[in-house]
Design a protein around this motif. Structure first.
Motif, PDB file in Angstrom:
ATOM      1  N   MET A  55      85.216  51.780   4.263  1.00 55.16           N
ATOM      2  CA  MET A  55      85.314  52.931   5.117  1.00 55.16           C
ATOM      3  C   MET A  55      86.367  52.669   6.191  1.00 55.16           C
ATOM      4  SD  MET A  55      82.256  54.899   7.002  1.00 55.16           S
ATOM      5  CE  MET A  55      82.577  55.431   8.649  1.00 55.16           C
ATOM      6  N   THR A  56      87.019  53.724   6.645  1.00 53.78           N
ATOM      7  CA  THR A  56      88.058  53.601   7.653  1.00 53.78           C
ATOM      8  C   THR A  56      87.639  54.365   8.900  1.00 53.78           C
ATOM      9  OG1 THR A  56      89.683  53.489   5.891  1.00 53.78           O
ATOM     10  CG2 THR A  56      90.503  53.949   8.088  1.00 53.78           C
ATOM     11  N   MET A  57      87.844  53.769  10.056  1.00 55.43           N
ATOM     12  CA  MET A  57      87.527  54.420  11.323  1.00 55.43           C
ATOM     13  C   MET A  57      88.638  55.409  11.661  1.00 55.43           C
ATOM     14  SD  MET A  57      86.106  50.976  13.239  1.00 55.43           S
ATOM     15  CE  MET A  57      86.060  51.660  14.854  1.00 55.43           C
ATOM     16  N   ALA A  58      88.380  56.282  12.629  1.00 60.65           N
ATOM     17  CA  ALA A  58      89.350  57.299  13.034  1.00 60.65           C
ATOM     18  C   ALA A  58      90.685  56.681  13.449  1.00 60.65           C
ATOM     19  CB  ALA A  58      88.772  58.145  14.165  1.00 60.65           C
ATOM     20  N   ASP A  59      90.646  55.468  14.008  1.00 61.55           N
ATOM     21  CA  ASP A  59      91.885  54.816  14.441  1.00 61.55           C
ATOM     22  C   ASP A  59      92.589  54.078  13.299  1.00 61.55           C
ATOM     23  OD1 ASP A  59      90.336  52.568  14.033  1.00 61.55           O
ATOM     24  OD2 ASP A  59      90.521  51.812  16.082  1.00 61.55           O
ATOM     25  N   GLY A  60      92.081  54.217  12.066  1.00 62.36           N
ATOM     26  CA  GLY A  60      92.700  53.572  10.916  1.00 62.36           C
ATOM     27  C   GLY A  60      92.150  52.194  10.592  1.00 62.36           C
ATOM     28  N   THR A  61      91.219  51.691  11.401  1.00 66.21           N
ATOM     29  CA  THR A  61      90.636  50.373  11.161  1.00 66.21           C
ATOM     30  C   THR A  61      89.740  50.411   9.927  1.00 66.21           C
ATOM     31  OG1 THR A  61      90.677  49.822  13.514  1.00 66.21           O
ATOM     32  CG2 THR A  61      89.173  48.548  12.132  1.00 66.21           C
ATOM     33  N   ILE A  62      89.935  49.461   9.041  1.00 66.59           N
ATOM     34  CA  ILE A  62      89.088  49.327   7.865  1.00 66.59           C
ATOM     35  C   ILE A  62      87.795  48.649   8.295  1.00 66.59           C
ATOM     36  CG2 ILE A  62      88.862  48.259   5.586  1.00 66.59           C
ATOM     37  CD1 ILE A  62      92.003  48.223   5.561  1.00 66.59           C
ATOM     38  N   ARG A  63      86.654  49.280   7.987  1.00 71.56           N
ATOM     39  CA  ARG A  63      85.352  48.713   8.334  1.00 71.56           C
ATOM     40  C   ARG A  63      84.763  48.006   7.129  1.00 71.56           C
ATOM     41  NH1 ARG A  63      81.364  52.350   9.517  1.00 71.56           N
ATOM     42  NH2 ARG A  63      80.217  50.689  10.503  1.00 71.56           N
ATOM     43  N   ALA A  64      84.299  46.780   7.355  1.00 70.80           N
ATOM     44  CA  ALA A  64      83.690  45.994   6.291  1.00 70.80           C
ATOM     45  C   ALA A  64      82.551  45.168   6.881  1.00 70.80           C
ATOM     46  CB  ALA A  64      84.734  45.088   5.643  1.00 70.80           C
ATOM     47  N   ARG A  75      81.307  55.384   2.942  1.00 70.14           N
ATOM     48  CA  ARG A  75      81.262  56.435   3.955  1.00 70.14           C
ATOM     49  C   ARG A  75      79.818  56.644   4.422  1.00 70.14           C
ATOM     50  NH1 ARG A  75      84.945  59.754   5.293  1.00 70.14           N
ATOM     51  NH2 ARG A  75      86.136  59.531   3.362  1.00 70.14           N
ATOM     52  N   GLY A  76      79.609  56.544   5.749  1.00 68.20           N
ATOM     53  CA  GLY A  76      78.297  56.757   6.342  1.00 68.20           C
ATOM     54  C   GLY A  76      77.344  55.574   6.242  1.00 68.20           C
ATOM     55  N   GLU A  77      77.758  54.479   5.614  1.00 66.59           N
ATOM     56  CA  GLU A  77      76.895  53.310   5.446  1.00 66.59           C
ATOM     57  C   GLU A  77      76.900  52.469   6.711  1.00 66.59           C
ATOM     58  OE1 GLU A  77      76.297  50.260   1.783  1.00 66.59           O
ATOM     59  OE2 GLU A  77      78.343  50.352   2.565  1.00 66.59           O
ATOM     60  N   ASP A  78      75.714  52.047   7.161  1.00 70.12           N
ATOM     61  CA  ASP A  78      75.694  51.165   8.335  1.00 70.12           C
ATOM     62  C   ASP A  78      76.069  49.750   7.890  1.00 70.12           C
ATOM     63  OD1 ASP A  78      73.147  49.248   8.496  1.00 70.12           O
ATOM     64  OD2 ASP A  78      72.508  51.130   7.558  1.00 70.12           O
ATOM     65  N   ALA A  79      76.556  48.976   8.835  1.00 67.68           N
ATOM     66  CA  ALA A  79      77.142  47.669   8.523  1.00 67.68           C
ATOM     67  C   ALA A  79      76.144  46.705   7.882  1.00 67.68           C
ATOM     68  CB  ALA A  79      77.762  47.058   9.776  1.00 67.68           C
ATOM     69  N   LEU A  80      74.918  46.643   8.375  1.00 72.09           N
ATOM     70  CA  LEU A  80      73.949  45.697   7.806  1.00 72.09           C
ATOM     71  C   LEU A  80      73.593  46.072   6.364  1.00 72.09           C
ATOM     72  CD1 LEU A  80      72.184  43.245   7.968  1.00 72.09           C
ATOM     73  CD2 LEU A  80      70.450  44.631   9.138  1.00 72.09           C
ATOM     74  N   THR A  81      73.401  47.344   6.111  1.00 76.06           N
ATOM     75  CA  THR A  81      73.127  47.795   4.739  1.00 76.06           C
ATOM     76  C   THR A  81      74.302  47.437   3.831  1.00 76.06           C
ATOM     77  OG1 THR A  81      71.733  49.591   5.532  1.00 76.06           O
ATOM     78  CG2 THR A  81      72.613  49.816   3.299  1.00 76.06           C
ATOM     79  N   GLY A  82      75.508  47.659   4.312  1.00 77.68           N
ATOM     80  CA  GLY A  82      76.703  47.323   3.546  1.00 77.68           C
ATOM     81  C   GLY A  82      76.820  45.831   3.287  1.00 77.68           C
TER      82      GLY A  82
END
Length: 147
Positions: free
Chosen positions: A1-10, A47-54
């Motif tokens: 998933m990507t944040m609004a500022d373009g940061t890739i979330r992992a 998309r919409g996944e919280d970090a711990l679940t991911g």
């Protein structure tokens, strides 16, 4: 998933267990053939996944292991190509499961902390081993004696 500022979330975990032979602390590392690297299990959030679940999903997908998350470990920030990437980590004890090679991960190693630190490809992943050791109770092998 990507944040609004373009940061890739992992997210991912520093997966650990007590060794089956001697009961000593072992850390799981995965080999990704696409990058030919050794790392902690991790991956991009859906998309919409919280970090711990991911993080737990990625551990299962990459290692075949269910896990019990524990302490929050330091978040890694780095550039993935031209985009910033943020990877949140947890300590997690492997509880059950078995590894089967797949498209993303072709090998899994369980190593003592010193060997795990040495095998990790990226320098940025090594402090996570130290953070795990600080987070674990002494009866599991947690402390700085391996560092």
């Amino acid at each position: 998933m990507t944040m609004a500022d373009g940061t890739i979330r992992a997210a991912g975990c520093v997966l650990w267990r007590r060794g089956p032979v001697d009961g000593q602390l072992e850390i799981a590392l995965v080999h990704r053939p696409k990058y030919d690297d050794w790392s902690h299990p991790k991956g991009k959030l859906k998309r919409g996944e919280d970090a711990l679940t991911g993080a737990q999903r990625e551990v299962l997908e990459e290692t075949g292991m269910e896990c019990e998350p524990g302490a929050v470990l330091p978040t890694a920030h780095y550039m993935a190509g031209v985009r910033p990437k943020e990877v949140r980590y947890w300590a997690a004890e492997a509880t059950e499961g078995s590894f089967e090679p797949n498209r993303e991960v072709d090998r899994l190693l369980w190593l003592p902390p010193t060997a795990a630190r040495a095998r990790l490809t990226q320098d940025r992943d090594r402090p996570l081993v130290d953070a795990l050791l600080r987070a674990l109770p002494a009866d599991v092998g947690g402390d700085a004696t391996y560092v």
